[in-house]
Design a protein around this motif. Sequence first.
Motif, PDB file in Angstrom:
ATOM      1  N   SER A  12      34.699  45.812  32.473  1.00  0.00           N
ATOM      2  CA  SER A  12      35.366  47.145  33.527  1.00  0.00           C
ATOM      3  C   SER A  12      35.014  45.964  34.822  1.00  0.00           C
ATOM      4  CB  SER A  12      34.293  48.145  32.981  1.00  0.00           C
ATOM      5  OG  SER A  12      33.389  48.114  32.497  1.00  0.00           O
TER       6      SER A  12
ATOM      7  N   PRO B  42      35.672  43.502  38.557  1.00  0.00           N
ATOM      8  CA  PRO B  42      36.070  42.760  38.860  1.00  0.00           C
ATOM      9  C   PRO B  42      35.193  41.804  38.459  1.00  0.00           C
ATOM     10  CG  PRO B  42      36.217  43.993  40.456  1.00  0.00           C
ATOM     11  CD  PRO B  42      35.205  44.765  39.346  1.00  0.00           C
TER      12      PRO B  42
ATOM     13  N   SER C 112      35.267  36.774  38.922  1.00  0.00           N
ATOM     14  CA  SER C 112      35.639  35.428  39.852  1.00  0.00           C
ATOM     15  C   SER C 112      36.019  34.584  39.019  1.00  0.00           C
ATOM     16  CB  SER C 112      35.203  35.783  41.422  1.00  0.00           C
ATOM     17  OG  SER C 112      34.132  35.735  40.738  1.00  0.00           O
TER      18      SER C 112
ATOM     19  N   ARG D 172      44.439  40.926  28.632  1.00  0.00           N
ATOM     20  CA  ARG D 172      45.063  42.179  28.683  1.00  0.00           C
ATOM     21  C   ARG D 172      45.271  43.603  28.035  1.00  0.00           C
ATOM     22  NH1 ARG D 172      48.079  38.744  32.567  1.00  0.00           N
ATOM     23  NH2 ARG D 172      50.249  38.358  31.053  1.00  0.00           N
TER      24      ARG D 172
ATOM     25  N   TYR E  34      41.365  43.919  27.016  1.00  0.00           N
ATOM     26  CA  TYR E  34      40.875  44.550  28.120  1.00  0.00           C
ATOM     27  C   TYR E  34      41.311  45.217  28.947  1.00  0.00           C
ATOM     28  CZ  TYR E  34      37.391  42.414  25.225  1.00  0.00           C
ATOM     29  OH  TYR E  34      36.201  41.808  24.111  1.00  0.00           O
TER      30      TYR E  34
ATOM     31  N   GLN F  98      41.032  47.471  31.667  1.00  0.00           N
ATOM     32  CA  GLN F  98      40.611  47.821  32.387  1.00  0.00           C
ATOM     33  C   GLN F  98      39.995  46.630  33.413  1.00  0.00           C
ATOM     34  OE1 GLN F  98      39.636  47.452  29.469  1.00  0.00           O
ATOM     35  NE2 GLN F  98      36.904  47.791  29.479  1.00  0.00           N
ATOM     36  N   SER F  99      40.444  45.206  32.999  1.00  0.00           N
ATOM     37  CA  SER F  99      40.336  44.116  33.513  1.00  0.00           C
ATOM     38  C   SER F  99      40.220  43.908  34.942  1.00  0.00           C
ATOM     39  CB  SER F  99      40.274  42.619  32.072  1.00  0.00           C
ATOM     40  OG  SER F  99      41.690  42.135  32.492  1.00  0.00           O
ATOM     41  N   GLN F 100      39.699  43.153  35.599  1.00  0.00           N
ATOM     42  CA  GLN F 100      40.020  42.773  36.684  1.00  0.00           C
ATOM     43  C   GLN F 100      39.413  41.330  37.167  1.00  0.00           C
ATOM     44  OE1 GLN F 100      39.317  45.485  39.976  1.00  0.00           O
ATOM     45  NE2 GLN F 100      38.887  46.876  37.949  1.00  0.00           N
ATOM     46  N   LEU F 101      40.138  40.607  36.907  1.00  0.00           N
ATOM     47  CA  LEU F 101      39.821  38.821  37.092  1.00  0.00           C
ATOM     48  C   LEU F 101      40.402  38.125  38.248  1.00  0.00           C
ATOM     49  CD1 LEU F 101      40.638  37.830  33.429  1.00  0.00           C
ATOM     50  CD2 LEU F 101      38.267  38.752  34.147  1.00  0.00           C
ATOM     51  N   LYS F 102      40.213  37.675  38.954  1.00  0.00           N
ATOM     52  CA  LYS F 102      40.276  36.690  39.914  1.00  0.00           C
ATOM     53  C   LYS F 102      40.558  35.136  39.332  1.00  0.00           C
ATOM     54  CE  LYS F 102      39.728  35.919  45.001  1.00  0.00           C
ATOM     55  NZ  LYS F 102      38.280  35.671  46.194  1.00  0.00           N
TER      56      LYS F 102
ATOM     57  N   ASN G 197      30.191  39.607  29.137  1.00  0.00           N
ATOM     58  CA  ASN G 197      31.707  39.130  29.715  1.00  0.00           C
ATOM     59  C   ASN G 197      31.939  38.056  29.067  1.00  0.00           C
ATOM     60  OD1 ASN G 197      32.188  41.784  30.527  1.00  0.00           O
ATOM     61  ND2 ASN G 197      31.407  41.260  32.371  1.00  0.00           N
TER      62      ASN G 197
END
Length: 297
Positions: A91, A93, A95, A115, A118, A120-124, A283
Amino acid sequence: MISLKQIHYALAVEKFLHFKNAAEYCAVSQSALSTAINELEKQLGVTIFERDNKKVLVTPLGKDILQQARKIKLDVDELYLLSQMHKQPLSMPMSIGVIPTIAPYLLPKVLPGVRRLYPQSQLKIVEEKSSVLVDMVRQGDLDTAILALPFPHEGLIAFEFWQEDFYWVTHKDDKLADREEIRSDEMALSHLLLLKDGHCLKEHALAACHLPGNQNDTGLSGTSLTTLVQMVAGQLGTTVVPEMALDSLLANSNELRAVHLNEPGPHRTLAFLIRPNYVGTANIESLIACFREQLSN
């Protein structure tokens, strides 16, 4: 009192050795960044950076100070991440570094599942060579990196999640193209096309074929698997690619054939690398479970 903002700015200047680029990276004006650095040096009573109109250098004492500053930043980042552990997995961010011989073949297979599970995932995603990614994880510039092992990663912990073999790719007109299996001693090794030095896949391919590290008799090499496969299609030689990449590399070609490399395997292992004190292990475990499910389908 020294602030985290000053530490962040100083580490950015160290990274770029350029005040304007560091300011853009930190999304502040150059004057604001310069003022913060000047105030930091005044508070410490030392010069961290030597600068003129042409270059920026880190002083010997500045290197020691920035090394400690990096540890402080890492500790603060870990503290913040720890405070978020009660939230849903992925949940926050995150990297992730990925090497070029994995990224274009792994990510399309696994990211849709991430996706879906999850949202809400924010993967860089950062794509770089293995040596660069290992340093970035160590320095805290990345949360984790996906590498192919074996590769030196002293001081980091590896979470293995997938293993695969290599396939020999040749032109359809090759007399061995219709084989299902091939040993390395049956291949025309003098025509084997390899990636340039610095790509760990080259070392893994050489090891799987029991070849010395200076093997490249053709004088031809490429910076990507796509380039190597195109050269094979042009009948300039043959190459070795990981199983994961076969569908993508050979899907639109009727000129190429892939033959399983019949040598002891697995020929490479994919793994997440993290720092020993990284608190986002949950994670990583969530990603591994998701990756394995997608790759097994």
